[in-house]
Design an enzyme around this catalytic site. Structure first.
Site, PDB file in Angstrom:
ATOM      1  N   GLU A  34      -5.362   4.365   6.183  1.00 22.93           N
ATOM      2  CA  GLU A  34      -4.784   4.168   4.845  1.00 22.93           C
ATOM      3  C   GLU A  34      -5.008   5.385   3.958  1.00 22.93           C
ATOM      4  OE1 GLU A  34      -3.983   2.983   0.903  1.00 22.93           O
ATOM      5  OE2 GLU A  34      -6.044   3.273   1.507  1.00 22.93           O
ATOM      6  N   ARG A  81       0.793  -1.228   0.000  1.00 18.97           N
ATOM      7  CA  ARG A  81       0.000   0.000   0.000  1.00 18.97           C
ATOM      8  C   ARG A  81       0.828   1.282   0.000  1.00 18.97           C
ATOM      9  NH1 ARG A  81      -5.758  -0.598   0.966  1.00 18.97           N
ATOM     10  NH2 ARG A  81      -6.132  -2.329  -0.380  1.00 18.97           N
ATOM     11  N   SER A 105     -10.588   0.576   2.180  1.00 14.98           N
ATOM     12  CA  SER A 105     -10.128   0.114   3.499  1.00 14.98           C
ATOM     13  C   SER A 105      -9.631   1.318   4.288  1.00 14.98           C
ATOM     14  CB  SER A 105      -8.990  -0.887   3.340  1.00 14.98           C
ATOM     15  OG  SER A 105      -9.431  -1.981   2.576  1.00 14.98           O
TER      16      SER A 105
HETATM   17  C1  LIG Z   1     -15.017   1.445  -2.637  1.00 17.51           C
HETATM   18  C2  LIG Z   1     -13.511   1.611  -2.649  1.00 17.51           C
HETATM   19  C3  LIG Z   1     -12.683   0.503  -2.854  1.00 17.51           C
HETATM   20  C4  LIG Z   1     -11.279   0.633  -2.878  1.00 17.51           C
HETATM   21  N1  LIG Z   1     -10.504  -0.476  -3.093  1.00 17.51           N
HETATM   22  C5  LIG Z   1      -9.147  -0.364  -3.166  1.00 17.51           C
HETATM   23  C6  LIG Z   1      -8.304  -1.504  -3.411  1.00 17.51           C
HETATM   24  O1  LIG Z   1      -8.794  -2.618  -3.584  1.00 17.51           O
HETATM   25  N2  LIG Z   1      -6.964  -1.336  -3.457  1.00 17.51           N
HETATM   26  C7  LIG Z   1      -6.400  -0.106  -3.296  1.00 17.51           C
HETATM   27  O2  LIG Z   1      -5.175  -0.005  -3.372  1.00 17.51           O
HETATM   28  N3  LIG Z   1      -7.163   1.001  -3.061  1.00 17.51           N
HETATM   29  C8  LIG Z   1      -8.515   0.899  -2.983  1.00 17.51           C
HETATM   30  N4  LIG Z   1      -9.291   2.013  -2.719  1.00 17.51           N
HETATM   31  C9  LIG Z   1      -8.651   3.309  -2.472  1.00 17.51           C
HETATM   32  C10 LIG Z   1      -8.505   4.179  -3.738  1.00 17.51           C
HETATM   33  O3  LIG Z   1      -9.439   3.838  -4.700  1.00 17.51           O
HETATM   34  C11 LIG Z   1      -7.125   4.062  -4.335  1.00 17.51           C
HETATM   35  O4  LIG Z   1      -6.179   4.449  -3.370  1.00 17.51           O
HETATM   36  C12 LIG Z   1      -6.980   4.927  -5.596  1.00 17.51           C
HETATM   37  O5  LIG Z   1      -5.775   4.597  -6.247  1.00 17.51           O
HETATM   38  C13 LIG Z   1      -7.015   6.408  -5.282  1.00 17.51           C
HETATM   39  O6  LIG Z   1      -7.119   7.094  -6.511  1.00 17.51           O
HETATM   40  P1  LIG Z   1      -7.758   8.533  -6.621  1.00 17.51           P
HETATM   41  O7  LIG Z   1      -7.525   9.007  -8.006  1.00 17.51           O
HETATM   42  O8  LIG Z   1      -9.176   8.498  -6.182  1.00 17.51           O
HETATM   43  O9  LIG Z   1      -6.881   9.366  -5.594  1.00 17.51           O
HETATM   44  P2  LIG Z   1      -7.339  10.648  -4.774  1.00 17.51           P
HETATM   45  O10 LIG Z   1      -8.157  10.205  -3.623  1.00 17.51           O
HETATM   46  O11 LIG Z   1      -7.899  11.678  -5.667  1.00 17.51           O
HETATM   47  O12 LIG Z   1      -5.924  11.137  -4.240  1.00 17.51           O
HETATM   48  C14 LIG Z   1      -5.182  10.333  -3.344  1.00 17.51           C
HETATM   49  C15 LIG Z   1      -3.786  10.949  -3.178  1.00 17.51           C
HETATM   50  O13 LIG Z   1      -3.070  10.813  -4.395  1.00 17.51           O
HETATM   51  C16 LIG Z   1      -2.636  12.101  -4.821  1.00 17.51           C
HETATM   52  N5  LIG Z   1      -2.693  12.117  -6.282  1.00 17.51           N
HETATM   53  C17 LIG Z   1      -3.790  11.911  -7.053  1.00 17.51           C
HETATM   54  N6  LIG Z   1      -3.438  11.978  -8.342  1.00 17.51           N
HETATM   55  C18 LIG Z   1      -2.106  12.232  -8.376  1.00 17.51           C
HETATM   56  C19 LIG Z   1      -1.153  12.413  -9.430  1.00 17.51           C
HETATM   57  N7  LIG Z   1      -1.497  12.344 -10.715  1.00 17.51           N
HETATM   58  N8  LIG Z   1       0.125  12.685  -9.078  1.00 17.51           N
HETATM   59  C20 LIG Z   1       0.503  12.735  -7.792  1.00 17.51           C
HETATM   60  N9  LIG Z   1      -0.347  12.566  -6.761  1.00 17.51           N
HETATM   61  C21 LIG Z   1      -1.627  12.314  -7.058  1.00 17.51           C
HETATM   62  C22 LIG Z   1      -3.592  13.068  -4.173  1.00 17.51           C
HETATM   63  O14 LIG Z   1      -3.033  14.349  -4.033  1.00 17.51           O
HETATM   64  C23 LIG Z   1      -3.801  12.427  -2.851  1.00 17.51           C
HETATM   65  O15 LIG Z   1      -2.724  12.722  -2.002  1.00 17.51           O
HETATM   66  C24 LIG Z   1     -10.698   1.903  -2.686  1.00 17.51           C
HETATM   67  C25 LIG Z   1     -11.526   3.027  -2.489  1.00 17.51           C
HETATM   68  C26 LIG Z   1     -12.918   2.885  -2.470  1.00 17.51           C
HETATM   69  C27 LIG Z   1     -13.787   4.087  -2.264  1.00 17.51           C
END
Ligand SMILES: Cc1cc2nc3c(=O)[nH]c(=O)nc-3n(C[C@H](O)[C@H](O)[C@H](O)COP(=O)(O)OP(=O)(O)OC[C@H]3O[C@@H](n4cnc5c(N)ncnc54)[C@H](O)[C@@H]3O)c2cc1C
Length: 340
Positions: free
Chosen positions: A332, A155, A232
Site C-alpha cells: 500500500e 485506498r 497497513s
Molecule cells: C500508524 C499508521 C497508521 C495509518 N493508518 C492509516 C489509515 O487508517 N488509513 C489510511 O488511509 N492511511 C493510513 N496510514 C498511511 C498514511 O498515514 C496515509 O497514507 C497518509 O495520508 C499519508 O500522508 P503523508 O503526509 O504522511 O504522506 P507521505 O508519506 O509524506 O507521502 C505519501 C505520498 O504522497 C505524496 N504527497 C504528499 N503530499 C503531497 C501533496 N501535497 N501533493 C501531492 N502529493 C503529495 C508523496 O510524494 C508520496 O508519494 C497510516 C500510517 C501509519 C504510520
C-alpha cells in the site's frame, strides 16, 4: 520568501514514520504554497527528480536514499467560511481533525488518528472533500479539481501513484451541528453503543476511534515500536469475479471474510496473512523488523532496521500468502528507490 535550503544531506529516515531511508541529494522545505510551487518548478526546470514529502507515513525509501530533491511540504493552517473549511496541504491531518472537533465541527472525526498531512490522500476523505487546488507539473498551472474529478476508490485516487500533481490546498465540507458523520463501521458502532448510520457528538466519535486505533498500534507513539510503520503494508486484495470460486476453494474456510468489491470480491489481507501462518509479532531478519504485535498488517521497525530488512519481511509474507492461497498481496505505501 524563498524555500529554505538546508546545507546538510538529511537521511530520509528522519522524516518517515518507519524511520527508514537513506539520504536525499538536496532538501527544500516549503512553508507557503508559493514556495512549494516554486521549489517544484525550479527542480522540474533542470529535470531534477522530486520527492514530495508530507508526514512520511506512507513511504518506504530505499537504503540508498533518493537521488534528487526532497521537497518537504511544510504549509500549515486552515480557515473556515460557513460549512466549508480550507486547509493547507502540509497541515498535520490529525491536529486538523482535533481542531475541527474542538470547534464543534463534525464530519471528519472518524478519520481521527491517521498520521500524515492533509494533501497526501491516503485516507478515505471522498465524502467530505469539496475540491482542491493543484499545481499541475505538466502544464505548469495551478487549477482547481472538484471531488468527482479525483476518481476516489479503495485506498486510491487519480493522484495516488503519479507525481504530476502537487496538492496545495484542500476544501472540506463540515457539519456545523457538532455531530459526527453517520457511523459506518460495525466495530465503531459497537464501541459507541449505537446502530450503524446513527450520528453522535463528534468528540465522542473521535475518542472512540482513537481508542480502537491505539489498540491496533495505529496511532503514532514514538515510544511504541508497533507504530514505527507505514500503517497497513498490504492492500486488501480484490479477487476478480471469475477467480472467486477457485480462490475460496483453495482457502477452504466457509468463514473467510469477504466483501463485495468492484468487479469481484475483496478479501482481508490481515486475515490471509494470519491464516498463512504469520502471527502478530512474527520477526524478520535479525529481529530488527517484525509484524506489529498488535496487527498483522503493519510491518514495523524494531529500532535499528534497514529498509532491506523490512522488504525481506514483506517478501516473506507476500510469498507465504501466495504459496498457501494463490492470492497476490500488493504493498500500500509508496516504494521509493526500492522494491519487493
Ligand atoms: C500508524 C499508521 C497508521 C495509518 N493508518 C492509516 C489509515 O487508517 N488509513 C489510511 O488511509 N492511511 C493510513 N496510514 C498511511 C498514511 O498515514 C496515509 O497514507 C497518509 O495520508 C499519508 O500522508 P503523508 O503526509 O504522511 O504522506 P507521505 O508519506 O509524506 O507521502 C505519501 C505520498 O504522497 C505524496 N504527497 C504528499 N503530499 C503531497 C501533496 N501535497 N501533493 C501531492 N502529493 C503529495 C508523496 O510524494 C508520496 O508519494 C497510516 C500510517 C501509519 C504510520
Amino acid at each position: 520568501m524563498n524555500p529554505a535550503d538546508t546545507p546538510t544531506l538529511p537521511r530520509l529516515a528522519a522524516y518517515t514514520t518507519l524511520r527508514l531511508g537513506g539520504p536525499a541529494r538536496r532538501f527544500v522545505a516549503a512553508t507557503t504554497s508559493e514556495d512549494l510551487v516554486e521549489a517544484v518548478r525550479a527542480a522540474d526546470a533542470v529535470a531534477e527528480p522530486v520527492l514530495l514529502l508530507g508526514g512520511g507515513s506512507n513511504l518506504v525509501v530505499g537504503d540508498a536514499g533518493f537521488d534528487g530533491t526532497l521537497v518537504r511540504i511544510a504549509t500549515t493552517g486552515w480557515t473556515r467560511e460557513g460549512g466549508v473549511v480550507q486547509v493547507a496541504a502540509g497541515q498535520n491531518w490529525d491536529d486538523f481533525v482535533a481542531a475541527l472537533v474542538e470547534a464543534g465541527l463534525g464530519g471528519l472525526e472518524c478519520l481521527s488518528g491517521i498520521p500524515g498531512s492533509v494533501g497526501a490522500y491516503g485516507c478515505e476523505v471522498a465524502e467530505s472533500l469539496v475540491e482542491l487546488d493543484l499545481y499541475d507539473r505538466v502544464t505548469g498551472e495551478v487549477r482547481t479539481l472538484k471531488a468527482d474529478e479525483l476518481g476516489f476508490a479503495y485506498r486510491t485516487s487519480i493522484l495516488k501513484g503519479t507525481d504530476t500533481g502537487v496538492v496545495l490546498t484542500v476544501r472540506f465540507e463540515v457539519r456545523e451541528d457538532g455531530l459526527s458523520a453517520p457511523i459506518r463501521y460495525a466495530e465503531l458502532a459497537r464501541t459507541l453503543g449505537v446502530e450503524i448510520g446513527e450520528r453522535v457528538p463528534a468528540a465522542e466519535a473521535r475518542e472512540a476511534v482513537l481508542g480502537l486505533r491505539r489498540g491496533k498500534g495505529m496511532v503514532l507513539d514514538p515510544a511504541d515500536h508497533d507504530t514505527w510503520s507505514a500503517g497497513s503494508f498490504f492492500t486488501n486484495p480484490i479477487i476478480p469475479a471469475v477467480d472467486v470460486e477457485a480462490t475460496l476453494a483453495r482457502i477452504g474456510d466457509p468463514k473467510t471474510p469477504q466483501y463485495p468489491a468492484d468487479g469481484g470480491v475483496k478479501l482481508s489481507a490481515a486475515w490471509l496473512i494470519e491464516r498463512a501462518g504469520f502471527r502478530k509479532g512474527h520477526a524478520g531478519p535479525g529481529g530488527r523488523v517484525s509484524l506489529s504485535t498488535k496487527h498483522t498488517l503493519a510491518l514495523t521497525n524494531r529500532g535499528d532496521a534497514t529498509t532491506e530488512d523490512l522488504l525481506a519481511l514483506a517478501r516473506e509474507v507476500r510469498d507465504g500468502v501466495y504459496a498457501r492461497f494463490g492470492v497476490s498481496l500488493h504493498p500500500e505505501p509508496l516504494l521509493i528507490n526500492c522494491m519487493i
